[in-house]
Write an enzyme that holds these catalytic residues in place. Structure first.
Site, PDB file in Angstrom:
ATOM      1  N   SER A   1       0.831  -1.218   0.015  1.00 29.84           N
ATOM      2  CA  SER A   1       0.012   0.074  -0.099  1.00 29.84           C
ATOM      3  C   SER A   1       0.768   1.397   0.027  1.00 29.84           C
ATOM      4  O   SER A   1       1.914   0.989   0.472  1.00 29.84           O
ATOM      5  CB  SER A   1      -0.953  -0.259   1.339  1.00 29.84           C
ATOM      6  OG  SER A   1      -1.584   1.115   1.395  1.00 29.84           O
TER       7      SER A   1
ATOM      8  N   TYR B   1      -2.217  -0.495  10.070  1.00 28.25           N
ATOM      9  CA  TYR B   1      -2.153  -0.931   8.818  1.00 28.25           C
ATOM     10  C   TYR B   1      -1.060  -0.555   8.103  1.00 28.25           C
ATOM     11  O   TYR B   1      -0.330  -1.407   7.440  1.00 28.25           O
ATOM     12  CB  TYR B   1      -3.602  -0.349   7.949  1.00 28.25           C
ATOM     13  CG  TYR B   1      -3.657  -0.846   6.634  1.00 28.25           C
ATOM     14  CD1 TYR B   1      -4.145  -1.956   6.060  1.00 28.25           C
ATOM     15  CD2 TYR B   1      -3.497   0.191   5.385  1.00 28.25           C
ATOM     16  CE1 TYR B   1      -4.274  -2.361   4.760  1.00 28.25           C
ATOM     17  CE2 TYR B   1      -3.488   0.055   4.363  1.00 28.25           C
ATOM     18  CZ  TYR B   1      -3.914  -1.177   3.895  1.00 28.25           C
ATOM     19  OH  TYR B   1      -3.973  -1.600   2.453  1.00 28.25           O
TER      20      TYR B   1
END
Ligand SMILES: NC(=O)c1ccc[n+]([C@@H]2O[C@H](COP(=O)([O-])OP(=O)(O)OC[C@H]3O[C@@H](n4cnc5c(N)ncnc54)[C@H](OP(=O)(O)O)[C@@H]3O)[C@@H](O)[C@H]2O)c1
Length: 247
Positions: free
Chosen positions: A142, A156
């Site tokens: 990501s 995350y």
């Protein structure tokens, strides 16, 4: 003319929905036989298989929760048993849990690390046993490993940062064997996980240079390139596909 992944075999983790489903279909379109894992969506996984087979491709859906080490190992084994080899692993299965750091539970921390990091480690270690020269490991990380423009995403981001570092180290481990390892780092992409009309989206769109969410097919095109022989000199790279989110 032969397609660019003819005779190759790919395993896409989390291939039942979203980015993983688009990748599975695209790699099959490129000529690969594709196994895909899922955990909670058997119908959606079967539908991806049906679409691939209807287009003349070969596909297999395997239930394998990424938190279950034996299930992940079995998914690799079943792929090799069914299709005879393994050339491409796409570590896509992942999720997000968002909460302010004071309220982030240890259980949620463990779950996020188990899916986004440990599952990737297990799948990779198992897959490379079967991969030869020309093998491809492709992570779906990501953009949040490099840029975290909002609160609540720290854990995350931690998991995706781990994937970016793992990619660099693995490239060194596997380079001598002719296996490349790269990390595709999407910005916001319209999926169940991050819908383009969700509560997070309005703010996010404001900082995407292109002013819109990405589509899963756009990520799949990038993965298709990295999986192909054309990308033979790219390894250890963390590559953003984010519409300018991090520009
Ligand atoms: N969407 C975004 O904006 C975005 C941005 C950057 C990175 N990413 C990354 O891209 C990847 C895919 O995200 P997405 O947006 O496509 O998510 P999604 O729409 O929620 O789809 C997730 C996929 O992963 C599978 N999965 C989830 N947990 C799993 C587990 N424990 N074991 C096995 N499979 C599991 C799901 O299977 P089931 O259908 O069986 O549940 C599904 O196929 C993730 O790694 C995510 O972090 C997404």
């Amino acid at each position: 003319m032969a397609k660019k992944l003819t005779e190759k075999v790919a395993l896409v983790t989390g291939g039942s929905r979203g980015i993983g489903a688009a990748i599975a279909k695209r790699l099959a379109d490129d000529g690969a036989a594709v196994a895909l894992t899922y955990t909670s969506s058997p119908q959606k996984a079967d539908e991806v298989v049906r679409v691939i087979e209807a287009a003349g491709g070969r596909a297999l859906a395997i239930r394998a929760d990424s938190t279950d080490v034996e299930a992940v190992k079995n998914a690799v084994a079943e792929t090799v048993k069914t299709f005879g080899r393994l050339d491409i692993l796409v570590n896509n299965a992942g999720t997000a849990i968002m909460a302010p750091i004071d309220q982030f539970s240890l259980d949620d921390f463990d779950r996020l690390v188990a899916i986004n990091v440990k599952g990737v480690f297990v799948a990779t270690q198992e897959a490379i046993r079967h991969m030869g020269k020309g093998g491809r490991i492709i992570m779906i990380g990501s953009v949040n490993s490099d840029i975290v423009p909002i609160a609540g995403v720290s854990v995350y981001a931690l998991t995706k940062g781990a994937i970016a570092s793992f990619t660099r180290g693995l490239a060194r481990d596997l380079g001598p064997r002719g296996i490349t390892v790269n990390n595709v780092q999407p910005g916001p992409v319209d999926t169940d996980l991050n819908p383009a009309d969700g509560s997070f989206a309005e703010g996010a769109k404001g900082i995407i240079a292109l002013g819109r969410y990405g589509q899963s097919d756009e990520v799949a095109s990038f993965v298709s390139y990295l999986a192909s022989p054309e990308a033979s000199f790219i390894t250890g790279a963390n590559l953003k596909i984010d519409g300018g989110f991090a520009a």
